[in-house]
Design an enzyme around this catalytic site. Structure first.
Site, PDB file in Angstrom:
ATOM      1  CD  GLU A  54      -9.337  -7.892   0.552  1.00  0.00           C
ATOM      2  OE1 GLU A  54      -9.622  -8.957   0.362  1.00  0.00           O
ATOM      3  OE2 GLU A  54      -8.007  -7.365   0.559  1.00  0.00           O
ATOM      4  CE  LYS A  81      10.983   1.205  -0.917  1.00  0.00           C
ATOM      5  NZ  LYS A  81      12.080   1.302  -0.218  1.00  0.00           N
ATOM      6  CG  ASP A 128       8.957   1.754   2.255  1.00  0.00           C
ATOM      7  OD1 ASP A 128       7.996   1.880   1.542  1.00  0.00           O
ATOM      8  OD2 ASP A 128      10.212   2.309   1.912  1.00  0.00           O
ATOM      9  CG  HIS A 153     -14.410 -11.730  -0.594  1.00  0.00           C
ATOM     10  ND1 HIS A 153     -13.803 -10.658  -0.588  1.00  0.00           N
ATOM     11  CD2 HIS A 153     -13.807 -12.486   0.188  1.00  0.00           C
ATOM     12  CE1 HIS A 153     -12.435 -10.880  -0.220  1.00  0.00           C
ATOM     13  NE2 HIS A 153     -12.647 -11.893   0.202  1.00  0.00           N
TER      14      HIS A 153
END
Length: 519
Positions: A199, A331, A407, A505
């Site tokens: 990004e 998670k 992770d 951006h």
């Protein structure tokens, strides 16, 4: 035309030796064998090749010297012979260059995988060569699917390092660029924060936040809790029996025995807390333990298994439904993690001076305070957010996780964060803080031991296990994550307050390259 038998023998031997050496050279490259390591047959081939080259030079050298002695017919015939030899040599090289990189032995294995006779997941154990297994699996996959994997790199990676621990059935690896934000001044120490992301603008924005923090005197962090959790689910015939076990587990007099059983799983595992919740005749038992410098999921699971076996003696009617009952909770966004914490709970703060807010962040203290209240607090409440009272904490958490071998899926609960901004010192300066109750990180195990990720951990000074203070490297990493989030929040909120978000951006997150032709 008179054919010289010696030349026929010479060229036959010469082309055979060249062909053999080309094949061996390609095999060495594919199998990552050092080229300078040669066998007896390869040494003999090299000597023969050198001798052939000497003969070739003498042959053509003599021809050149005595060129004037040839008649026109002889010269034409000789030229014809040389042209034929040259064409033959060119054809041989072209064939060698275009030849498929699979050997006969590889082709046999590939066909077995394609036909289903050899399962793809058994290649490493059958071949005993991880890189060769990747190559064969990759070719077989391309043939089965009819799709090319060109662009997915395969060379330059240590496949031995992931065997049995990081990834099964690999066919290559994905490249993610790593940028550096910083220096980040945290608790009097400077850190260069690695961020793996695709990004645009993310690293640049976080870097601006780091600058604002640095010139304002740095950030301060506090570790509030440290404990990984696992919550099995057990069932009884009645709710009363489930309640009996709940009371047994929560009795302080029983905790020491349970802790000694739990702690057998590892010298780093230390049981800290047991919390229970009942749903009818089902009991959810949430174990919390410290795990040293490891993230600790495997460690806590082994400890839980030990305790369940111990409990079975006193509660033989207990039926273990599963080692994880989602009360952990791993998670998944969950209130239990937001309230009780999981992994490392950290709060990080900084006071940004009015001058820095104006000159570096290009906004005002009042604008930031108002935006934070209406966006991060009120707006998130209107959306029914769970742990999402922030601007983009998950952006920074994900980037640091990818760079340091964490992770990625645990970004979900690790990004739980509430960002606070308040005017202080008579309204002139800005107090900004992030409170993150469940940052799940480790510096040993899993992806942390891969070369690239290990290098990023080394950059932060937290590579591997801390031999003096067990767990201190992982705790420091959690603090760095929180501080990086603080920087990211500060910069993004400033961009929004100043109306610069879209402009930045468009500048950093848009490519001007025309890739339509390539696709």
């Amino acid at each position: 035309m008179v054919v010289d038998t010696r030349n026929v023998v010479f060229f036959t031997v010469f082309f055979f030796v060249v062909h053999y050496l080309l094949i061996r050279w390609r095999e060495k490259i594919r199998n990552s064998t050092p080229i300078h390591v040669v066998t007896v047959s390869e040494m003999a081939a090299i000597i023969t090749f050198v001798g052939s080259c000497i003969y070739l030079l003498l042959y053509f050298g003599t021809t050149l010297v005595h060129h004037t002695h040839f008649s026109d017919d002889e010269e034409a015939e000789e030229t014809k012979n040389h042209s034929a030899i040259g064409c033959k040599f060119d054809v041989l090289l072209t064939h060698a260059e275009k030849k498929e990189t699979t050997t006969g032995e590889d082709e046999e294995v590939i066909q077995a995988v394609v036909s289903g006779k050899t399962p793809s997941y058994l290649l490493e154990s059958k071949l005993g060569d991880c890189k060769r297994a990747v190559f064969i699996r990759r070719v077989a996959l391309e043939r089965i699917t009819g799709k090319s994997l060109e662009g997915l790199p395969v060379d330059g990676f240590d496949y031995e390092s992931i065997l049995g621990q990081c990834c099964e059935m690999p066919v290559g690896y994905v490249q993610i660029p790593v940028g550096i934000a910083g220096p980040l001044l945290l608790d009097g120490m400077e850190f260069s924060v690695p961020m793996g992301t695709t990004e645009g603008c993310l690293v640049a924005s976080t870097n601006r936040g780091c600058k604002a923090i640095y010139v304002s005197g740095g950030a301060t962090s506090v570790l509030l809790k440290d404990g990984m959790t696992r919550a099995p689910i057990v069932r009884f015939a009645t709710a009363k029996r489930a309640a009996d076990l709940k009371f047994f587990l929560e009795e302080p007099l029983n905790f020491q025995n349970l802790a000694s059983v739990f702690d057998r799983s590892s010298r780093f595992a230390k049981l800290r807390k047991i919390q229970c919740a009942i749903a009818g005749r089902n009991l959810y038992i949430r174990f919390t333990c410290s795990t040293g410098d490891a993230m600790g999921m495997n460690m806590v699971s082994k400890g839980v298994q030990n305790v369940l076996e111990y409990l079975q003696a006193n509660f033989p009617d207990m039926d273990v439904i599963g080692i994880s009952g989602n009360y952990c909770s791993d998670k998944k966004p969950a209130a239990v993690n937001w309230i009780e914490g999981r992994g490392k709970s950290v709060v990080c703060e900084a006071i940004i001076t009015e001058d820095v807010v104006k000159k570096v962040l290009k906004t005002t203290v009042a604008s930031l305070v108002e935006l934070n209240m209406l966006k991060n607090l009120t707006g998130s409440a209107m959306a029914g957010a769970l742990g999402g009272f922030n601007a983009h904490a998950s952006n920074i958490v994900s980037a640091v996780f990818l760079a340091t071998g964490q992770d990625p899926a645990q970004n979900i609960e690790s990004s739980h964060c509430i960002t606070m901004m308040e005017a202080v010192n008579g309204g002139r300066d800005l107090h900004v803080s992030v409170t993150m109750p469940s940052i799940e990180v480790g510096t040993v195990g899993g992806g942390t031991q891969l070369a690239s990720q290990s290098a990023c951990l080394n950059l932060l000074g937290v590579k591997g296990a801390n031999k003096e203070w067990a767990g201190s490297n992982a705790r420091q990493l959690a603090k760095v994550v929180a501080a990086a989030v603080l920087a990211g929040e500060l910069s993004l909120m400033s961009a929004i307050a100043a109306g610069q978000l879209v402009k930045s951006h468009m500048k950093y997150n848009r490519s001007n390259k025309d890739i339509s032709a390539k696709s």
